[in-house]
Scaffold this active site. Structure first.
Site, PDB file in Angstrom:
ATOM      1  CG  HIS A  54      15.865  -4.841  44.327  1.00 49.63           C
ATOM      2  ND1 HIS A  54      17.226  -4.790  44.541  1.00 49.63           N
ATOM      3  CD2 HIS A  54      15.475  -3.557  44.139  1.00 49.63           C
ATOM      4  CE1 HIS A  54      17.631  -3.527  44.504  1.00 49.63           C
ATOM      5  NE2 HIS A  54      16.591  -2.759  44.245  1.00 49.63           N
ATOM      6  CG  HIS A  56      14.130  -0.957  42.128  1.00 50.61           C
ATOM      7  ND1 HIS A  56      14.368  -0.558  43.422  1.00 50.61           N
ATOM      8  CD2 HIS A  56      12.776  -0.922  41.965  1.00 50.61           C
ATOM      9  CE1 HIS A  56      13.218  -0.290  44.029  1.00 50.61           C
ATOM     10  NE2 HIS A  56      12.239  -0.506  43.161  1.00 50.61           N
ATOM     11  CG  ASP A  58      19.168   0.932  40.440  1.00 50.49           C
ATOM     12  OD1 ASP A  58      18.007   0.494  40.549  1.00 50.49           O
ATOM     13  OD2 ASP A  58      19.845   1.296  41.423  1.00 50.49           O
ATOM     14  CG  HIS A  59      19.614  -3.220  41.719  1.00 49.78           C
ATOM     15  ND1 HIS A  59      20.540  -3.441  42.698  1.00 49.78           N
ATOM     16  CD2 HIS A  59      19.145  -1.958  41.911  1.00 49.78           C
ATOM     17  CE1 HIS A  59      20.627  -2.358  43.462  1.00 49.78           C
ATOM     18  NE2 HIS A  59      19.792  -1.451  43.009  1.00 49.78           N
ATOM     19  CG  HIS A 112      14.672  -1.161  48.300  1.00 48.65           C
ATOM     20  ND1 HIS A 112      14.816   0.207  48.372  1.00 48.65           N
ATOM     21  CD2 HIS A 112      15.022  -1.506  47.035  1.00 48.65           C
ATOM     22  CE1 HIS A 112      15.240   0.660  47.195  1.00 48.65           C
ATOM     23  NE2 HIS A 112      15.368  -0.358  46.371  1.00 48.65           N
ATOM     24  CG  ASP A 131      19.149  -0.804  46.223  1.00 50.83           C
ATOM     25  OD1 ASP A 131      20.383  -0.967  46.157  1.00 50.83           O
ATOM     26  OD2 ASP A 131      18.490  -0.235  45.334  1.00 50.83           O
ATOM     27  CG  HIS A 169      22.948   2.253  45.220  1.00 49.38           C
ATOM     28  ND1 HIS A 169      22.788   2.977  44.067  1.00 49.38           N
ATOM     29  CD2 HIS A 169      21.908   1.377  45.258  1.00 49.38           C
ATOM     30  CE1 HIS A 169      21.690   2.579  43.428  1.00 49.38           C
ATOM     31  NE2 HIS A 169      21.136   1.599  44.132  1.00 49.38           N
TER      32      HIS A 169
HETATM   33 FE    FE Z   1      19.299   0.528  43.549  1.00 48.11          FE
HETATM   34 ZN    ZN Z   2      16.453  -0.542  44.380  1.00 45.07          ZN
END
Ligand code: FE
Ligand code: ZN
Length: 239
Positions: A54, A56, A58-59, A112, A131, A169
């Site tokens: 996805h 985001h 942090d990905h 998400h 996530d 995570h």
């Molecule tokens: Fe994440």
């Molecule tokens: Zn995420």
């Protein structure tokens, strides 16, 4: 197929997948580029593909630098083409993505985010759930509906029980405490928590988990209907 688990940022995991010749690789959700580059250089790999579950940050944070350095192709969900940086290859629900020695089925699993996908390397029985499904938990519902998240989890639940789950995570211990608070008599959960604590104490990831473990221990997968799932999701947000 070999998988290297790469801790990134605070509690993210990126995963480097090596083909059987240990020459070609793809990375799932590179949060940042440096830790990935280190392993690629050490093992003298070609980074052919960057797969994103996805959009985001942090990905996808490492997409640009990795693509530039290794001339990799970025693979992501077609509806997220405007928000996954550097995207090259658009995939859709139930599509089989196949390149070199890599072959994965794509599942659209919204909740998400609206464009969240999973990559299921079905021959190896490994799924990368980003996530959406965590070990002993599930992602927060940011863009989708409770119903979408519930359906997405149910889709994963139908895969073979010995499927290994690699998530985005290291939230397992916090998740475990929530499961235990709502499922105090679950002996298998208690056993799993012991194992998780041991792994974390030794600085090892608690990942992968298995679908069998999750079906027995993850309170969100044990929810029998949308109403109880939604209630649990709300409780977890304030846990
Ligand atoms: Fe994440
Ligand atoms: Zn995420």
């Amino acid at each position: 197929m070999e998988i290297k688990i790469i801790p990134c940022l605070n509690d993210n995991y990126s995963y480097l997948i090596l083909d059987k010749n240990k020459i070609n690789a793809c990375v799932i959700d590179p949060s940042e580029s440096e830790p990935i580059i280190e392993i690629i250089e050490k093992n003298k790999l070609n980074l052919n593909f960057i797969l994103n579950t996805h959009h985001h940050y942090d990905h996808v944070g490492g997409n640009e630098k990795l693509k530039k350095k290794y001339n990799s192709k970025v693979v992501g969900f077609k509806d997220d083409k405007d928000r996954i940086p550097e995207i090259d290859i658009l995939v859709e629900n139930n599509q089989i993505w196949k390149e070199n020695n890599f072959e994965a089925k794509v599942y659209h699993i919204p909740g998400h985010t609206t464009g969240h996908i999973a990559f299921h390397f079905f021959k190896e029985k490994k799924i990368f759930t980003g996530d959406t499904l965590f070990s002993l938990g599930c992602g927060k519902i940011f863009e989708g509906t409770y119903e979408q998240m519930f359906n997405s989890l149910n889709k994963i639940k139908k895969l073979p029980k010995d499927t290994e789950i690699y998530c985005g995570h290291e939230y397992t211990l916090q998740n475990a405490n929530f499961c235990l608070a709502n499922d105090q008599a679950n002996l298998r959960l208690k056993e799993k928590i012991k194992k998780i604590k041991k792994q974390l104490e030794n600085n090892l990831p608690s990942i992968p988990t298995t679908l069998a473990d999750e079906i027995e221990c993850n309170i969100f997968l044990k929810a029998k209907d949308l109403k109880s799932f939604s209630k649990l999701r709300d409780l977890k947000d304030n846990f």
